[in-house]
Design an enzyme around this catalytic site. Sequence first.
Site, PDB file in Angstrom:
ATOM      1  N   SER A 108      79.824  71.188  16.146  1.00 13.50           N
ATOM      2  CA  SER A 108      78.466  71.376  15.660  1.00 13.50           C
ATOM      3  C   SER A 108      77.767  70.023  15.692  1.00 13.50           C
ATOM      4  CB  SER A 108      78.489  71.921  14.232  1.00 13.50           C
ATOM      5  OG  SER A 108      79.084  70.975  13.354  1.00 13.50           O
ATOM      6  N   LYS A 109      76.515  70.007  15.269  1.00  8.91           N
ATOM      7  CA  LYS A 109      75.754  68.756  15.302  1.00  8.91           C
ATOM      8  C   LYS A 109      76.390  67.670  14.450  1.00  8.91           C
ATOM      9  CE  LYS A 109      71.200  70.595  16.467  1.00  8.91           C
ATOM     10  NZ  LYS A 109      69.806  70.767  16.024  1.00  8.91           N
TER      11      LYS A 109
END
Length: 466
Positions: free
Chosen positions: A238-239
């Site tokens: 994910s980010k």
Amino acid sequence: MTVRTRFAPSPTGMLHIGGARTALFSWLYARHHGGEFVLRIEDTDRERSTDEATEVILDGLRWLGLDWDGEPIFQATRQGEHVKAVEKLLQSGQAYRCYCSREELDDMRESQRSAGKKPMYDGRCRHLSEAPADKPFVIRFRSPDEGETIVNDLVLGPVSFPNTELDDLILLRTDGTPTYNLAVVIDDADMKITHVVRGSDHLNNTPRQIQLYHALDLPIPQFAHIPLIHGPDGAKMSKRHGSVAITEYREQGYLPDAVNNYLARLGWSHGDEEIFSRQQMIELFELEQVGKAAARFDQQKLDWLNGHYLHHAEPSSLIDEVRRFLNTDLSAGPELSAVISSLQERSKNLLELAEGARFFYVAPNDYDQKAVKKNFKEGTWPLLERFMVELEALQPYSGEAVHTLIKVICEAEGVNMGKLAQPIRILVAGVPISPPIDLTLGLLGKEQTLSRLKAGIATLQAQQSA
């Protein structure tokens, strides 16, 4: 057989690290076998697809050097071919019109869940004797009721799916647009794709697609489903793990060769080797060497690889990117390749290198106050004054000659070289860190060095007086 692979991104978002690795593996396999690598933009979702996302994908692939054969193919332009395939399935009785409303489907699934069953379409429109008048419909594929569909995967091995678990897939929506599973089969067949390399999150689509290949009497490509990339904590990327658009790595100063090398090692290996040139990867890459377990993203390893490639790069090959980061007039400063060479060993990425190079082209107008306080004492000013007088007379001027001059002055005054070299560095660069003082002053040149020393001394003395 000519090996033909493809990368088929959807332009509904950015090209992230997982997609870039898929593209790399597909490209490497094609190039290893002397085949072709096709780029297909899967833009059938017209509401979410954007030209901006398409351009970012193309820019990312170009930056990585993953060149494709021929022009990019846009899936939306091929809708006529998708519809023709559905008409063929309708004629053969392997597809049918389904008139179930969204409410009916929701009720069906809820009943199945309540009964402890897997929610799936129950085929109730398969044998309608009379079609409802003026009611919207989708077209579904008539999936086999018995047996199993086997995916002989080049990475995961044989994976079996009971056909009872595969319900009747929608082929055309009510507006006549094709669904992903239909379009990808028709396009891969028409483009003579021999090997489909994609993430393992697509594995559940594959038995449905294989059924469509059989129903349409089309050759079935070989599949290779690559395990996903996880973060260091084992969770899906994910980010917060650094899952950003691949073009962001360029903006952070990474080199494409380093990123490619890192992506290749996320799941593929060749012995214990870590560093592979592009040509070595082409020569060695095989899908059978891709591991079955999820790879883990390691930021430190990416940084280490980037440092390796940066330290070993030809300075001339870095000029365009460093110039882009600097974004300032370089005409009055030293040759950029020489500045790059002086900074390569001490930089982790191009952004850091460019920031280290900036003072060579932009004279400082303020000075690191912590460094000034530490390095400018009462005895510093006489040292600087003597250095400037003797520098004016120095002939010929060179970095080596300046280094000797600093050494001679310091020995004569009974101080170590840092007592003079460090104040000089702060005055010409504004900060206490730069390449070795002889390199720094040699690159700046005599006139610029003297000019900066005079300006800096005036500024600092004025600050002290105030």
